[in-house]
Design an enzyme around this catalytic site. Structure first.
Site, mmCIF file in Angstrom:
data_model
loop_
_atom_site.group_PDB
_atom_site.id
_atom_site.type_symbol
_atom_site.label_atom_id
_atom_site.label_comp_id
_atom_site.label_asym_id
_atom_site.label_seq_id
_atom_site.Cartn_x
_atom_site.Cartn_y
_atom_site.Cartn_z
ATOM 1 N N HIS A 20 9.841 12.020 -12.940
ATOM 2 C CA HIS A 20 9.595 12.432 -11.328
ATOM 3 C C HIS A 20 8.382 12.144 -10.817
ATOM 4 O O HIS A 20 7.157 13.111 -12.406
ATOM 5 C CB HIS A 20 10.786 14.146 -11.013
ATOM 6 C CG HIS A 20 10.209 15.316 -10.076
ATOM 7 N ND1 HIS A 20 10.731 14.727 -9.227
ATOM 8 C CD2 HIS A 20 9.766 16.467 -9.625
ATOM 9 C CE1 HIS A 20 10.629 15.922 -8.629
ATOM 10 N NE2 HIS A 20 10.290 16.382 -8.847
ATOM 11 N N ASP A 52 6.274 21.030 -5.243
ATOM 12 C CA ASP A 52 7.501 19.462 -5.794
ATOM 13 C C ASP A 52 8.984 19.329 -4.865
ATOM 14 O O ASP A 52 9.191 20.597 -4.003
ATOM 15 C CB ASP A 52 8.586 20.663 -6.773
ATOM 16 C CG ASP A 52 9.482 19.309 -7.864
ATOM 17 O OD1 ASP A 52 8.852 19.092 -8.498
ATOM 18 O OD2 ASP A 52 10.523 19.265 -7.462
ATOM 19 N N CYS A 80 10.846 10.711 -4.408
ATOM 20 C CA CYS A 80 10.101 12.273 -4.633
ATOM 21 C C CYS A 80 8.519 11.154 -4.835
ATOM 22 O O CYS A 80 7.650 12.508 -4.621
ATOM 23 C CB CYS A 80 10.196 12.253 -6.145
ATOM 24 S SG CYS A 80 10.069 10.775 -7.509
#
EC number: 3.4.22.-
Length: 749
Positions: free
Chosen positions: A640, A657, A707
């Site tokens: 991530h 995030d 991401c």
């Protein structure tokens, strides 16, 4: 075993030649026993079980002897009946006295004597009657007096009736004291019919051995009768079909249908009867023209054989209150023209009104299959209807009307309609719409408003208009396609596409950054024409080109960064971005605004966590971080990507995030690093006042692969001070743009 079979065989022969059997055949003349024939015990009443071979042999022998030796003996012959009863009386006491399951056979001399007697009696037989006629006479229920007997050519005779036969079947009630009975078992087709003979008893009065009339078995619906000759099988078969339940039901339905008249016949018949009654009461002739056409050339109203609203005693006839079905005269308030409007839902109203002094008969006819092609409006008659009404009006005008007849009250609208010597006008059809409101409940039960909106209830003149619209559209579309016919053929377009794709491959190493907009824009610049209508051909050409150029040696070098095709392939589809792509793109952002932004390498946080400040001390040796306004620190936690930003002017450490996750330890590690760096660089103003923040109102990803793309987009927007105006749907376009920016080594607006 062989001895027992031989004994049974002899007994069978003796029984076949016995005079008792011959008398039975000679007297009955209709019975032969092709299968099992045995005697019951007098007390038990059970049939004797014979051996299968003996039964077969006995059957064949009995038939052979009966056909060859025994001739036909007429009924009620005194000599033969006396002989039969005498033989029966001599044999019956033996059977009753023996009381065993075996038959009592006579001696050899008795057998010869009986044979001689039979031969002598056979010679003296009367040959007047043939065997078939005598069989039909003696058959129960099929005598010559019946219909079937006459159908086969037999004349009625005075022979004894079947009711005089002393024979009982198993279906009849029998007293428990009856004895000396013989049971005939008919196992043909697995059907057992028990017939108990009382004629084998000791007849003291010497009555003939005659069976009783047969009866039908009500439970099984199978006729229990004795076996007859083969020539009677067809008669019995026809009689059985005639008496079957299906045949009787079908014939009953046919009779009922013939008895019932159709509603058209009832209506016309009732009107004719009513008109005859009116003629008897009046002076001259019928004021209403007859429904039966006298002249074949004259038009008459047609009554279809379906449910309609005609006056009479039809199936669906509605009679208003205050009038009986026999009364054909309807007043203004309850007339059928008040109930149904003219031509509503395919109804045509026929009105006959001769004068104000004669009764008016109004009949509405419902036509479902004949649309009115000439006049789609609901207030006009068809020409055929007008001609029919004119003929009827002229015929009614010539008829005389008496003054003694009752006069009905006629409204103003009806007075304007009535005419003596002319056709019916069109005004009642228009005024009937106002008269409908008087009896609306009856109208709604038959004519629903939903039916009026049905396509079949609309005028047929509207159909061509509906059908013409698609043709116009097709013509317009055909003209548009003819106008947009491109002068550029497929070969020219393919050549241009191939050259353009070669340039893309040379510049980007693959067709990943190529979009549809880029292709159409290039073709428009070349041919000055829009090729949006030829997208299938363009896509097919691009697919073929990609198959021919699968991979090439393409590399990108920027400062100390190098990207090959494997690194750039992470931007295709939904692949995860690797560190090389993140670091090189961060380098481009930092070079775009070098005085404000500093982008840390993606390995910085990992090195800081593993080796501490000393492991990353040399990374900022040539850079003064406290002179920058924004620090961008990508955080790579195995699978991530996240982003930490530091705003030096406000001393705020922010966490971004795309999945809403907050890693506090990452923020704390960056804060400790900044404090240590401030002491090393002798910047005491940055030793205190640091704050941490988690930004939540930011674009979020909706999958597990974008991401890294979100992190790069965060960095670019923050570095260029642009708002976050992107979402998950923009990620394919963002990936292509990042690919181009990496290949061109610059940020694209």
């Amino acid at each position: 075993m062989k001895k027992q079979k031989k004994i049974l065989w002899k007994k069978g022969i003796h029984l076949a030649f016995s005079e008792k059997w011959n008398a039975g055949f000679g007297s009955f003349k209709k019975f032969y026993f092709p299968q099992n024939l045995c005697f019951l015990k007098a007390k038990l009443g059970r049939p004797v079980a014979w051996h299968r071979q003996v039964k077969h042999f006995q059957c064949n022998k009995g038939l052979h002897i009966q056909k060859t030796w025994i001739q036909d003996v007429p009924f009620c012959s005194k000599t033969k009946s006396g002989l039969a009863t005498q033989n029966v009386s001599t044999l019956y006491p033996k059977v009753k006295r023996k009381d065993s399951k075996h038959f009592i056979s006579s001696s050899r001399s008795l057998l010869k004597l009986q044979a001689d007697k039979l031969l002598s009696s056979a010679k003296s037989l009367d040959h007047k009657y043939c065997r078939e006629k005598s069989l039909l006479k003696a058959a129960p229920g099929l005598s010559a007096n019946t219909v079937l007997g006459r159908a086969n050519g037999h004349e009625p005779t005075t022979d004894p009736q079947a009711s005089d036969f002393p024979m009982k079947f198993s279906g009849e009630s029998q007293s428990p004291g009856d004895s000396g009975k013989t049971v005939v078992l008919n196992k043909h087709r697995k059907r057992v019919c028990h017939g108990c003979y009382q004629g084998l008893e000791h007849h003291r009065n010497r009555r003939p051995l005659i069976p009783k009339q047969f009866q039908l078995n009500q439970h099984r619906r199978v006729r229990a009768s004795l076996m007859m000759y083969e020539k009677l099988s067809m008669i019995r078969f026809r009689y059985r079909i005639f008496r079957s339940q299906h045949f009787r039901t079908k014939s009953r339905v046919c009779k009922l249908r013939k008895a019932q008249r159709s509603w058209v016949q009832k209506v016309t018949g009732d009107h004719q009867e009513n008109l005859r009654d009116n003629n008897t009461e009046g002076d001259n002739c019928n004021p209403v023209p007859s429904l039966e056409p006298k002249d074949p050339c004259r038009c008459q109203p047609y009554f279809p054989d379906m449910d309609s609203s005609a006056v009479g005693k039809g199936k669906n006839c509605h009679v208003p209150d205050g009038h009986t079905k026999e009364n054909p005269v309807l007043d203004k308030e309850h007339g059928l023209d008040d109930t149904f409007p003219d031509q509503q839902n395919g109804c045509v109203a026929y009105n006959w009104d001769q004068s104000s002094s004669c009764p008016k008969w109004e009949c509405t006819e419902q036509i479902h299959e004949i649309p009115l092609m000439e006049h789609p409006s609901s207030d006009k008659f068809s020409p055929e209807t007008e001609r029919a009404l004119m003929a009827l009006g002229q015929e009614s005008g010539t008829s005389a009307v008496s003054d003694d007849r009752e006069k009905l009250p006629v409204s103003g609208a009806d007075k304007s309609v009535s005419s003596v010597d002319g056709p019916v006008s069109e005004e009642p059809a228009q005024n009937e719409n106002f008269q409908m409101e008087e009896d609306g409940s009856l109208k709604q039960s038959i004519l629903s408003s939903k039916l009026l909106d049905h396509p079949y209830c609309k005028s047929p003149l509207d159909a061509p208009l509906l059908c013409s619209e698609p043709k116009v559209e097709n013509q317009m579309s055909g003209g548009k396609s003819s106008q947009t016919a491109s002068p550029v053929d497929d070969e020219q377009l393919s050549t241009c596409l191939s050259g353009f794709l070669d340039e893309v491959m040379k510049k980007y190493g693959s067709l990943v950054p190529l979009s549809e907009k880029d292709v159409l824009g290039r073709l428009k610049d070349v041919f000055n024409e829009d090729f949006s209508n030829r997208k299938p051909f363009i896509n097919r050409e691009i697919t073929n080109y990609r198959a021919r150029h699968q991979k090439c040696n393409f590399r990108i070098f920027y400062n100390k960064h190098m990207l090959d095709m494997d690194d750039l392939a992470t931007l295709d589809g939904q692949n995860w971005l690797n560190d090389q792509v993140i670091n090189m793109y961060g380098e481009l952002i930092m070079d775009a605004v070098p005085d404000k932004v500093h982008f840390f390498n993606s390995f910085f946080h990992r090195q800081l966590v593993t080796k501490g400040y000393n492991g990353v001390k040399r990374w900022t040796k040539k850079v003064d971080l406290f002179k920058k306004s924004l620090l961008l620190i990508p955080i790579h936690l195995e699978v991530h990507w996240s982003l930490i930003t530091v705003t030096l002017s406000s001393r705020i450490i922010s966490f971004y995030d795309s999945q809403g996750i907050h890693f506090k330890f990452c923020v704390e590690n960056i804060r400790k690093y900044l404090l240590t760096e401030a002491r090393e660089k002798n910047r005491p103003e940055f030793l205190q006042g640091w704050q941490t923040a988690v930004t939540k109102c930011i674009p979020q990803q909706k999958n597990d692969s974008d991401c890294g793309v979100f992190v790069l987009q965060y960095c670019k927007c923050l570095a260029l001070e642009q708002p976050f105006q992107f979402s998950q749907e923009d990620m394919p376009r963002v990936r292509k743009r990042i690919y181009k920016e990496l290949c061109e080594c610059r940020l694209l607006d």
